[in-house]
Design a protein around this motif. Structure first.
Motif, PDB file in Angstrom:
ATOM      1  N   CYS A  58       0.883  -1.018  -0.050  1.00 41.12           N
ATOM      2  CA  CYS A  58       0.075  -0.019  -0.010  1.00 41.12           C
ATOM      3  C   CYS A  58       0.900   1.125   0.184  1.00 41.12           C
ATOM      4  N   GLU A  59       0.182   2.462  -0.510  1.00 43.34           N
ATOM      5  CA  GLU A  59       1.003   3.708  -0.330  1.00 43.34           C
ATOM      6  C   GLU A  59       0.261   4.517   0.793  1.00 43.34           C
ATOM      7  N   VAL A  60       1.086   5.063   1.599  1.00 47.86           N
ATOM      8  CA  VAL A  60       0.684   5.917   2.667  1.00 47.86           C
ATOM      9  C   VAL A  60       0.518   7.627   2.042  1.00 47.86           C
ATOM     10  N   VAL A 117       6.230   4.888   1.486  1.00 52.74           N
ATOM     11  CA  VAL A 117       5.985   6.337   1.896  1.00 52.74           C
ATOM     12  C   VAL A 117       6.513   7.258   0.915  1.00 52.74           C
ATOM     13  N   ASN A 118       5.846   8.447   0.889  1.00 52.94           N
ATOM     14  CA  ASN A 118       6.405   9.308  -0.138  1.00 52.94           C
ATOM     15  C   ASN A 118       7.509  10.155   0.495  1.00 52.94           C
ATOM     16  N   ILE A 119       8.451  10.709  -0.179  1.00 53.49           N
ATOM     17  CA  ILE A 119       9.593  11.283   0.474  1.00 53.49           C
ATOM     18  C   ILE A 119       9.765  12.749  -0.423  1.00 53.49           C
ATOM     19  N   LEU A 149      10.828   3.516   0.339  1.00 57.78           N
ATOM     20  CA  LEU A 149      10.494   5.370  -0.029  1.00 57.78           C
ATOM     21  C   LEU A 149      10.246   5.609  -1.447  1.00 57.78           C
ATOM     22  N   GLU A 150       9.188   6.443  -1.813  1.00 57.16           N
ATOM     23  CA  GLU A 150       8.881   6.769  -3.228  1.00 57.16           C
ATOM     24  C   GLU A 150       9.520   8.227  -3.184  1.00 57.16           C
ATOM     25  N   ILE A 151      10.350   8.548  -4.102  1.00 62.29           N
ATOM     26  CA  ILE A 151      10.805   9.681  -4.691  1.00 62.29           C
ATOM     27  C   ILE A 151      10.534   9.951  -5.783  1.00 62.29           C
ATOM     28  N   ILE A 179      10.678   4.781  -7.813  1.00 67.24           N
ATOM     29  CA  ILE A 179      10.805   6.070  -8.301  1.00 67.24           C
ATOM     30  C   ILE A 179       9.324   6.540  -8.952  1.00 67.24           C
ATOM     31  N   ASP A 180       8.773   7.627  -8.297  1.00 70.79           N
ATOM     32  CA  ASP A 180       7.261   7.988  -8.404  1.00 70.79           C
ATOM     33  C   ASP A 180       7.056   8.770  -9.593  1.00 70.79           C
ATOM     34  N   ASP A 181       5.908   8.623 -10.230  1.00 67.68           N
ATOM     35  CA  ASP A 181       5.646   9.518 -11.298  1.00 67.68           C
ATOM     36  C   ASP A 181       6.652   9.429 -12.492  1.00 67.68           C
ATOM     37  N   VAL A 200       9.348   1.055 -10.198  1.00 67.89           N
ATOM     38  CA  VAL A 200       9.188   2.221 -10.795  1.00 67.89           C
ATOM     39  C   VAL A 200       7.653   2.358 -10.932  1.00 67.89           C
ATOM     40  N   LYS A 201       7.147   3.580 -10.528  1.00 68.98           N
ATOM     41  CA  LYS A 201       5.665   3.915 -10.601  1.00 68.98           C
ATOM     42  C   LYS A 201       5.171   4.548 -11.909  1.00 68.98           C
ATOM     43  N   ILE A 202       4.651   4.067 -13.001  1.00 74.37           N
ATOM     44  CA  ILE A 202       4.389   4.811 -13.947  1.00 74.37           C
ATOM     45  C   ILE A 202       3.352   5.768 -13.735  1.00 74.37           C
ATOM     46  N   ALA A 236       1.534   0.447 -11.982  1.00 77.91           N
ATOM     47  CA  ALA A 236       0.806   1.460 -12.829  1.00 77.91           C
ATOM     48  C   ALA A 236      -0.144   2.347 -11.761  1.00 77.91           C
ATOM     49  N   GLU A 237       0.269   3.692 -11.946  1.00 78.58           N
ATOM     50  CA  GLU A 237      -0.889   4.594 -10.721  1.00 78.58           C
ATOM     51  C   GLU A 237      -1.965   5.178 -11.567  1.00 78.58           C
ATOM     52  N   GLY A 238      -3.103   5.212 -10.671  1.00 78.31           N
ATOM     53  CA  GLY A 238      -4.467   5.841 -11.194  1.00 78.31           C
ATOM     54  C   GLY A 238      -5.030   5.170 -12.092  1.00 78.31           C
TER      55      GLY A 238
HETATM   56 MG    MG Z   1       3.575   8.309  -4.510  1.00 75.63          MG
END
Ligand code: MG
Ligand code: C2E
Ligand code: MG
Ligand code: MG
Length: 286
Positions: A58-60, A117-119, A149-151, A179-181, A200-202, A236-238
């Protein structure tokens, strides 16, 4: 033009500026207080294996309900925290509160293999801030084996060599990195080549255009294939529609996150969501 404008309009302009500035100062003070009093809250958005539907993590996501203004978008208050020296306090809060909440429900491990967790970019590029975070992590050892950690892509770009060092140092402590976005920056491929990342998060923009713009499918396929070649997990996000989900699965994307599958939810909801999911999986196996 400025020359035609009389002193009155300049005065009005200045007043509008200072009013905005005043509002901003108040918001910063309120944010500082909310961090001290720990009145910010967390929501968790589950992530799933695209094929089996099993929960992979999960993502916080941080939430702030301002007493007068209502919900303030995270981009806005995270930006304020960055500009006013509150970001390391904010991250410390997110990490310790995540650990406390997940621990209290006994969710770490079996039911939840990974917690992201987003950083903020600023933080990642500042070794001193990362040290603070590391100290905080030592205080919550139960979270560490599950933590990622998501950067954002742009974060690591300012100095790729420094980022490689920073990542390697923290990976030695057992932290994982996403790696986010991903895919929106100019140097996405360079990052994939150089950085020792785990996931990686597309970016959502690609998922949104997937069925509208055929080239997007080829891009997602390429990211997925490359990541697989490097042993990197792809999320894949969203994901909002069943068609997107089917297309992503066909592209070879391993994991999915989005409103179609689950909304971000408070810890109590997450606990019952995971229970229901487990029951369904058990039934399917019986
Ligand atoms: Mg994120
Ligand atoms: P992000 O890390 O890329 O987070 C994903 C965002 O997409 C979240 O927005 C989430 O609620 C939203 N989302 C999830 N599924 C869908 C979907 O199917 N469709 C659409 N349209 N959106 C979806 P949120 O919670 O508003 O957060 C926005 C950004 O704020 C995050 O982007 C992240 O960069 C930042 N942020 C949130 N929490 C934190 C935090 O604890 N620390 C830091 N440094 N940044 C945070
Ligand atoms: Mg993202
Ligand atoms: Mg983002």
């Amino acid at each position: 033009s400025a020359r035609e404008e009389g002193p009155d309009s300049i005065r009005l302009f200045n007043r509008a500026l200072s009013e905005a500035e005043e509002k901003r100062q108040i918001l910063v003070a309120d944010l500082r207080q909310a961090i001290e009093e720990r009145t910010l809250s967390l929501v968790y958005q589950p992530q799933f294996n695209a094929v089996s539907g099993q929960i992979t993590g999960c993502e916080v996501l941080l939430r702030w309900c301002h007493p007068m203004l209502g919900w303030v978008p995270p981009e806005q208050f995270v930006g304020l925290a960055e500009q006013h020296n509150l970001i390391s306090a904010l991250s410390a809060l997110v990490v310790s509160q995540t650990a406390a909440e997940l621990d209290s429900k006994g969710l770490l491990g079996n039911q939840l293999p990974r917690v992201s967790v987003n950083i903020s970019a600023l933080e990642f590029n500042n070794p001193a801030l990362m040290d603070t975070l590391q100290q905080e992590l030592n205080g919550v050892p139960q979270l560490l084996p599950f933590l990622q950690l998501e950067i954002t892509e742009t974060a690591a770009l300012t100095d790729l060599n420094a980022s490689v060092l920073q990542l390697s140092r923290l990976k030695q402590k057992g932290l994982r990195f996403a790696i986010d976005d991903f895919g929106t920056g100019y140097t996405s491929l360079m990052m994939l080549k150089e950085l020792p990342i785990d996931e990686v998060k597309i970016d959502r923009a690609f998922i949104r255009d997937l069925l509208k713009q055929p080239r997007t499918i080829a891009i997602v396929e390429a990211i997925t294939a490359m990541a697989r070649g490097f042993g990197i997990n792809v999320v894949a996000e969203g994901v909002e529609t069943r068609e997107q989900l089917e297309c992503l699965t066909a592209c070879g994307c391993q994991e999915v996150q989005g409103y179609l599958l689950a909304m971000p939810m408070a810890i109590d909801e997450l606990a019952s969501f995971l229970d229901k999911q487990k029951d369904a999986q058990d039934k399917a196996q019986a």
